[in-house]
Design a protein around this motif. Structure first.
Motif, PDB file in Angstrom:
ATOM      1  N   UNK A 174       0.912  -1.306  -0.153  1.00 15.07           N
ATOM      2  CA  UNK A 174       0.010  -0.052   0.158  1.00 15.07           C
ATOM      3  C   UNK A 174       0.880   1.500  -0.167  1.00 15.07           C
ATOM      4  N   UNK A 175       0.561   2.281  -0.777  1.00 12.66           N
ATOM      5  CA  UNK A 175       1.352   3.278  -1.042  1.00 12.66           C
ATOM      6  C   UNK A 175       0.644   4.689  -0.475  1.00 12.66           C
ATOM      7  N   UNK A 176       1.301   5.636  -0.320  1.00 11.02           N
ATOM      8  CA  UNK A 176       0.721   6.822   0.051  1.00 11.02           C
ATOM      9  C   UNK A 176       1.884   7.887  -0.239  1.00 11.02           C
ATOM     10  N   UNK A 177       1.663   9.085  -0.832  1.00 15.36           N
ATOM     11  CA  UNK A 177       2.532   9.932  -1.399  1.00 15.36           C
ATOM     12  C   UNK A 177       2.189  11.396  -1.265  1.00 15.36           C
ATOM     13  N   UNK A 178       2.532  12.461  -0.814  1.00 14.06           N
ATOM     14  CA  UNK A 178       2.483  13.756  -0.630  1.00 14.06           C
ATOM     15  C   UNK A 178       3.611  14.495  -0.813  1.00 14.06           C
ATOM     16  N   UNK A 179       3.368  15.927  -1.042  1.00 18.41           N
ATOM     17  CA  UNK A 179       4.417  16.892  -1.110  1.00 18.41           C
ATOM     18  C   UNK A 179       4.744  17.606  -0.003  1.00 18.41           C
ATOM     19  N   UNK A 188       8.811  15.331  -2.043  1.00 19.18           N
ATOM     20  CA  UNK A 188       7.560  14.388  -1.699  1.00 19.18           C
ATOM     21  C   UNK A 188       8.058  13.561  -0.520  1.00 19.18           C
ATOM     22  N   UNK A 189       7.041  13.186  -0.022  1.00 20.43           N
ATOM     23  CA  UNK A 189       7.084  12.100   1.225  1.00 20.43           C
ATOM     24  C   UNK A 189       6.291  11.011   0.779  1.00 20.43           C
ATOM     25  N   UNK A 190       6.900   9.754   0.847  1.00 15.86           N
ATOM     26  CA  UNK A 190       6.403   8.428   0.210  1.00 15.86           C
ATOM     27  C   UNK A 190       6.515   7.656   1.410  1.00 15.86           C
ATOM     28  N   UNK A 191       5.357   6.879   1.500  1.00 16.56           N
ATOM     29  CA  UNK A 191       5.043   5.971   2.335  1.00 16.56           C
ATOM     30  C   UNK A 191       4.879   4.630   2.025  1.00 16.56           C
TER      31      UNK A 191
END
Length: 110
Positions: free
Chosen positions: A12-17, A96-99
């Motif tokens: 499962x991925x989540x990404x934001x700036x 970017x912040x990647x989880x």
């Protein structure tokens, strides 16, 4: 959970700036469902990790210091604030912040 991405159905991925002014930090509060692995990492706008050889640009479940209730607070900033769970930006003010979660039992909470 029904939308598989990047060819890995067990992730499962989540990404934001983020965009930080001098002296600012981003506080990410959350919790993770039971899973084999979770991690958070800073990237540039081309989805490449910042230079992990010389900078602490990631944090994973084995490294994280959890709160008493099992949640976590991650601090994202260019400079080390001297607190647990810091993820650096290698001196960059934006990116970017990647989880990622591996084999999560459920979707992470929003």
């Amino acid at each position: 959970m029904d939308q598989r991405s990047w060819g890995t159905p067990d992730n499962i991925y989540a990404i934001g700036s983020f965009s930080l002014e001098p002296g600012e930090a981003l506080l990410v509060r959350g919790s993770s469902p039971p899973c084999a692995y979770w991690g958070i990492q800073t990237w540039n706008n081309y989805m490449q990790s910042y230079d992990y050889r010389y900078h602490k640009v990631s944090l994973n479940c084995a490294q994280a210091v959890l709160n008493g209730d099992g949640s976590f607070d991650v601090i994202v900033s260019p400079e080390d604030p001297g607190r647990p769970n810091w993820v650096g930006t290698a001196g960059h003010r934006s990116g970017l912040l990647f989880c990622r979660w591996l084999l999560a039992k459920s979707m992470p909470a929003k």
